[in-house]
Design a protein around this motif. Structure first.
Motif, PDB file in Angstrom:
ATOM      1  N   MET A  14       0.818  -1.218   0.000  1.00  0.00           N
ATOM      2  CA  MET A  14       0.000   0.000   0.000  1.00  0.00           C
ATOM      3  C   MET A  14       0.846   1.260   0.000  1.00  0.00           C
ATOM      4  O   MET A  14       0.342   2.360  -0.117  1.00  0.00           O
ATOM      5  N   THR A  25       4.617   8.375   1.548  1.00  0.00           N
ATOM      6  CA  THR A  25       4.089   8.406   0.192  1.00  0.00           C
ATOM      7  C   THR A  25       2.578   8.512   0.258  1.00  0.00           C
ATOM      8  O   THR A  25       1.927   7.716   0.935  1.00  0.00           O
ATOM      9  N   ILE A  26       2.023   9.489  -0.413  1.00  0.00           N
ATOM     10  CA  ILE A  26       0.577   9.624  -0.480  1.00  0.00           C
ATOM     11  C   ILE A  26       0.111   8.784  -1.658  1.00  0.00           C
ATOM     12  O   ILE A  26       0.510   9.012  -2.797  1.00  0.00           O
ATOM     13  N   VAL A  27      -0.739   7.827  -1.377  1.00  0.00           N
ATOM     14  CA  VAL A  27      -1.109   6.859  -2.389  1.00  0.00           C
ATOM     15  C   VAL A  27      -2.438   7.202  -3.045  1.00  0.00           C
ATOM     16  O   VAL A  27      -2.554   7.222  -4.248  1.00  0.00           O
ATOM     17  N   CYS A  28      -3.467   7.481  -2.262  1.00  0.00           N
ATOM     18  CA  CYS A  28      -4.820   7.608  -2.791  1.00  0.00           C
ATOM     19  C   CYS A  28      -5.323   9.047  -2.775  1.00  0.00           C
ATOM     20  O   CYS A  28      -6.477   9.293  -2.444  1.00  0.00           O
ATOM     21  N   SER A  29      -4.489  10.019  -3.081  1.00  0.00           N
ATOM     22  CA  SER A  29      -4.941  11.401  -3.099  1.00  0.00           C
ATOM     23  C   SER A  29      -5.456  11.728  -4.492  1.00  0.00           C
ATOM     24  O   SER A  29      -4.714  11.694  -5.467  1.00  0.00           O
ATOM     25  N   SER A  30      -6.742  12.050  -4.575  1.00  0.00           N
ATOM     26  CA  SER A  30      -7.301  12.323  -5.897  1.00  0.00           C
ATOM     27  C   SER A  30      -6.961  13.728  -6.373  1.00  0.00           C
ATOM     28  O   SER A  30      -6.801  13.960  -7.562  1.00  0.00           O
ATOM     29  N   ARG A  31      -6.870  14.699  -5.430  1.00  0.00           N
ATOM     30  CA  ARG A  31      -6.519  16.070  -5.795  1.00  0.00           C
ATOM     31  C   ARG A  31      -5.460  16.600  -4.836  1.00  0.00           C
ATOM     32  O   ARG A  31      -5.786  17.308  -3.890  1.00  0.00           O
TER      33      ARG A  31
END
Length: 92
Positions: A14, A25-31
Motif C-alpha cells: 500500500m 508516500t501519499i497513495v490515494c490522493s485524488s486532488r
C-alpha cells in the motif's frame, strides 16, 4: 498472488511501509494540493503579449547628492571669542 512466487507484505504493497528516503508516500490522493511556493509558481501571471515580454526595465534619473548630516561652523575669530554655555532649560 495467482502464480507469482513473490508475495509482498500488506503495508509495503500500500506504500505505507518503511522507505529509504524517510518520507511518506501519499497513495490515494485524488486532488493533491501544492505547497506555497509551488502554488505561486504555477498560478503566477504570465506575460503573453510581445510588447510586454520585450519591455526593458524603467530607467530613472540619478538621485541628487544627499545633504551633509553635520555642518561645522567655525567663527572667523575663534581664538578671541568667549565660549558661553547654553542657557539652562526650565524644569516644570
Amino acid at each position: 498472488m495467482f502464480g507469482c512466487g513473490v508475495v509482498m507484505a500488506a503495508s509495503q504493497a500500500m506504500g505505507i511501509g518503511r522507505r529509504s528516503d524517510g518520507g511518506l508516500t501519499i497513495v490515494c490522493s485524488s486532488r493533491p494540493q501544492k505547497k506555497a511556493t509551488a502554488h505561486h509558481m504555477k498560478t503566477r501571471p504570465r506575460k503573453t503579449q510581445a510588447w510586454d515580454r520585450n519591455r526593458k526595465p524603467t530607467v530613472y534619473d540619478p538621485l541628487p547628492p544627499l545633504p551633509p548630516d553635520w555642518t561645522l561652523v567655525i567663527p572667523a575669530d575663534a581664538s578671541s571669542a568667549p565660549v558661553t554655555p547654553p542657557p539652562p532649560t526650565p524644569s516644570v
